[in-house]
Design a protein around this motif. Structure first.
Motif, PDB file in Angstrom:
ATOM      1  N   GLU A 170       0.804  -1.219   0.000  1.00 25.71           N
ATOM      2  CA  GLU A 170       0.000   0.000   0.000  1.00 25.71           C
ATOM      3  C   GLU A 170       0.840   1.275   0.000  1.00 25.71           C
ATOM      4  OE1 GLU A 170      -2.918  -0.017   3.064  1.00 25.71           O
ATOM      5  OE2 GLU A 170      -3.814  -1.926   2.434  1.00 25.71           O
ATOM      6  N   ILE A 171       2.173   1.124   0.062  1.00 27.77           N
ATOM      7  CA  ILE A 171       3.052   2.295   0.008  1.00 27.77           C
ATOM      8  C   ILE A 171       3.289   2.669  -1.450  1.00 27.77           C
ATOM      9  CG2 ILE A 171       5.320   3.231   0.586  1.00 27.77           C
ATOM     10  CD1 ILE A 171       5.453   1.195   2.872  1.00 27.77           C
ATOM     11  N   VAL A 172       2.872   3.864  -1.845  1.00 25.32           N
ATOM     12  CA  VAL A 172       3.104   4.344  -3.208  1.00 25.32           C
ATOM     13  C   VAL A 172       4.513   4.921  -3.304  1.00 25.32           C
ATOM     14  CG1 VAL A 172       2.306   5.882  -5.051  1.00 25.32           C
ATOM     15  CG2 VAL A 172       0.648   4.822  -3.487  1.00 25.32           C
ATOM     16  N   TYR A 173       4.848   5.802  -2.384  1.00 21.78           N
ATOM     17  CA  TYR A 173       6.224   6.304  -2.274  1.00 21.78           C
ATOM     18  C   TYR A 173       6.407   6.928  -0.907  1.00 21.78           C
ATOM     19  CZ  TYR A 173       4.333  10.972  -3.558  1.00 21.78           C
ATOM     20  OH  TYR A 173       3.630  12.151  -3.614  1.00 21.78           O
ATOM     21  N   VAL A 174       7.668   7.151  -0.546  1.00 20.47           N
ATOM     22  CA  VAL A 174       8.019   7.796   0.713  1.00 20.47           C
ATOM     23  C   VAL A 174       9.015   8.896   0.393  1.00 20.47           C
ATOM     24  CG1 VAL A 174       8.938   7.511   3.048  1.00 20.47           C
ATOM     25  CG2 VAL A 174       7.722   5.613   1.944  1.00 20.47           C
ATOM     26  N   GLU A 175       8.764  10.080   0.936  1.00 17.50           N
ATOM     27  CA  GLU A 175       9.667  11.199   0.713  1.00 17.50           C
ATOM     28  C   GLU A 175      10.046  11.821   2.048  1.00 17.50           C
ATOM     29  OE1 GLU A 175       7.725  14.239  -1.549  1.00 17.50           O
ATOM     30  OE2 GLU A 175       5.879  14.131  -0.387  1.00 17.50           O
TER      31      GLU A 175
ATOM     32  N   GLN B  49      10.816  15.183   4.449  1.00 13.34           N
ATOM     33  CA  GLN B  49      10.595  16.618   4.703  1.00 13.34           C
ATOM     34  C   GLN B  49      11.236  16.916   6.040  1.00 13.34           C
ATOM     35  OE1 GLN B  49       6.501  17.865   4.442  1.00 13.34           O
ATOM     36  NE2 GLN B  49       6.238  17.101   2.351  1.00 13.34           N
ATOM     37  N   ALA B  50      12.279  17.768   6.008  1.00 14.37           N
ATOM     38  CA  ALA B  50      13.082  18.015   7.209  1.00 14.37           C
ATOM     39  C   ALA B  50      13.621  16.676   7.705  1.00 14.37           C
ATOM     40  CB  ALA B  50      12.273  18.752   8.260  1.00 14.37           C
ATOM     41  N   HIS B  51      13.289  16.311   8.921  1.00  8.78           N
ATOM     42  CA  HIS B  51      13.764  15.028   9.459  1.00  8.78           C
ATOM     43  C   HIS B  51      12.644  13.988   9.512  1.00  8.78           C
ATOM     44  CE1 HIS B  51      17.635  16.749  10.505  1.00  8.78           C
ATOM     45  NE2 HIS B  51      17.011  17.751  11.129  1.00  8.78           N
ATOM     46  N   ASP B  52      11.566  14.240   8.807  1.00 11.33           N
ATOM     47  CA  ASP B  52      10.426  13.335   8.818  1.00 11.33           C
ATOM     48  C   ASP B  52      10.351  12.519   7.527  1.00 11.33           C
ATOM     49  OD1 ASP B  52       9.706  14.281  11.285  1.00 11.33           O
ATOM     50  OD2 ASP B  52       8.173  15.649  10.521  1.00 11.33           O
ATOM     51  N   LEU B  53       9.743  11.330   7.646  1.00  9.68           N
ATOM     52  CA  LEU B  53       9.391  10.519   6.486  1.00  9.68           C
ATOM     53  C   LEU B  53       7.903  10.698   6.225  1.00  9.68           C
ATOM     54  CD1 LEU B  53      11.258   7.158   7.275  1.00  9.68           C
ATOM     55  CD2 LEU B  53      12.044   9.065   5.869  1.00  9.68           C
ATOM     56  N   ILE B  54       7.561  11.020   4.991  1.00  9.91           N
ATOM     57  CA  ILE B  54       6.167  11.210   4.601  1.00  9.91           C
ATOM     58  C   ILE B  54       5.754  10.021   3.735  1.00  9.91           C
ATOM     59  CG2 ILE B  54       4.493  12.742   3.545  1.00  9.91           C
ATOM     60  CD1 ILE B  54       6.037  13.940   5.928  1.00  9.91           C
ATOM     61  N   TYR B  55       4.841   9.208   4.245  1.00  9.22           N
ATOM     62  CA  TYR B  55       4.360   8.030   3.525  1.00  9.22           C
ATOM     63  C   TYR B  55       3.140   8.420   2.687  1.00  9.22           C
ATOM     64  CZ  TYR B  55       7.136   4.827   6.464  1.00  9.22           C
ATOM     65  OH  TYR B  55       8.148   4.159   7.103  1.00  9.22           O
ATOM     66  N   ARG B  56       3.243   8.210   1.378  1.00  7.60           N
ATOM     67  CA  ARG B  56       2.090   8.389   0.499  1.00  7.60           C
ATOM     68  C   ARG B  56       1.521   6.999   0.236  1.00  7.60           C
ATOM     69  NH1 ARG B  56       1.302  13.949   0.744  1.00  7.60           N
ATOM     70  NH2 ARG B  56       3.348  14.954   0.616  1.00  7.60           N
TER      71      ARG B  56
END
Length: 238
Positions: free
Chosen positions: A145-150, A152-159
């Protein structure tokens, strides 16, 4: 760190295969720990789990095919690759659910293709989900279900699949560590983004159209490798 078992009675062949594994690991930035034995007895007696097994067929005592049959009695999923000069017997490897076989002498080109395939199998065996810790507690996310992960600063953003318009999953973490954990179908396209190749709808000249409608861009440094890896993935050789 991936644990590899090599069953090879020829010292020169074992050294050559070890060198190929090290080269592959250096190119892919993957760490392998290789344990080598000249017979299959230690593998059978120990019942230890490995991430990947390379097995010669023509072994003293118990041959590779017999050893593979015993291996499958306690480990039905470990990727098994036969490395042999007995090509006529390699087809029998499918009876023990061998992942593939390589005929000696082994070239790096053929080895790397088999290793790409093995790494996908290892990823499936190791993990079908990732566990992330959020402010609201622990969340289990299916890798599919993970499309991509990017980043931002020191965070991981799960799309994720189906989260269009919703607040994305945001957690603290290392993208490099996540990339190693996910492996398999996941591809680094820039210093700040990894994508699930199963969710790429189209890829051209470093521009990726994901199946959730987002457009991503591979960095100049990653573009060539990303295109080649995705083409191999579509061909089923990664």
């Amino acid at each position: 760190m991936y644990q590899v078992m090599m069953i090879e009675d020829d010292d020169h062949a074992a050294d050559d295969l070890t060198a190929l594994i090290k080269r592959y690991g250096a190119e892919r930035k993957i760490e392998f720990s290789v344990t080598r034995h000249a017979t299959a007895i230690p593998l059978i007696k120990s019942h230890r789990s490995y991430d990947l097994v390379f097995m010669d067929i023509d072994l003293p005592g118990i041959n590779g095919m017999e050893a593979a049959e015993l291996l499958r009695t306690y480990d039905p999923t470990v990727p098994l690759i036969f490395v042999t000069n007995l090509a006529q017997y390699a087809v029998h490897g499918y009876q023990v659910d061998a992942l593939d076989f390589i005929v000696k002498p082994v070239s790096y080109y053929h080895f790397s293709m088999r290793m790409d395939k093995a790494m996908r199998a290892i990823a499936r065996n190791r993990r079908e989900h990732v566990t992330v810790t959020t402010r609201g507690g622990v969340r289990v996310v299916p890798c599919a279900e993970i499309v991509y992960v990017e980043t931002q600063a020191h965070d991981l953003i799960y799309r994720l699949v189906g989260d269009k318009g919703d607040e994305p999953l945001r957690v603290r973490g290392s993208l490099s560590a996540l990339e190693e954990e996910l492996g398999g179908a996941f591809l680094r396209i820039s210093s700040g983004c990894i994508v699930n190749m199963d969710h790429i709808r189209a890829m051209q000249s470093g521009t990726l159209l994901m199946d959730n409608g987002d457009t991503l861009y591979a960095s100049r440094a990653k573009k060539k490798a990303a295109l080649e890896t995705f083409a191999d993935y579509l061909g089923g050789s990664i």
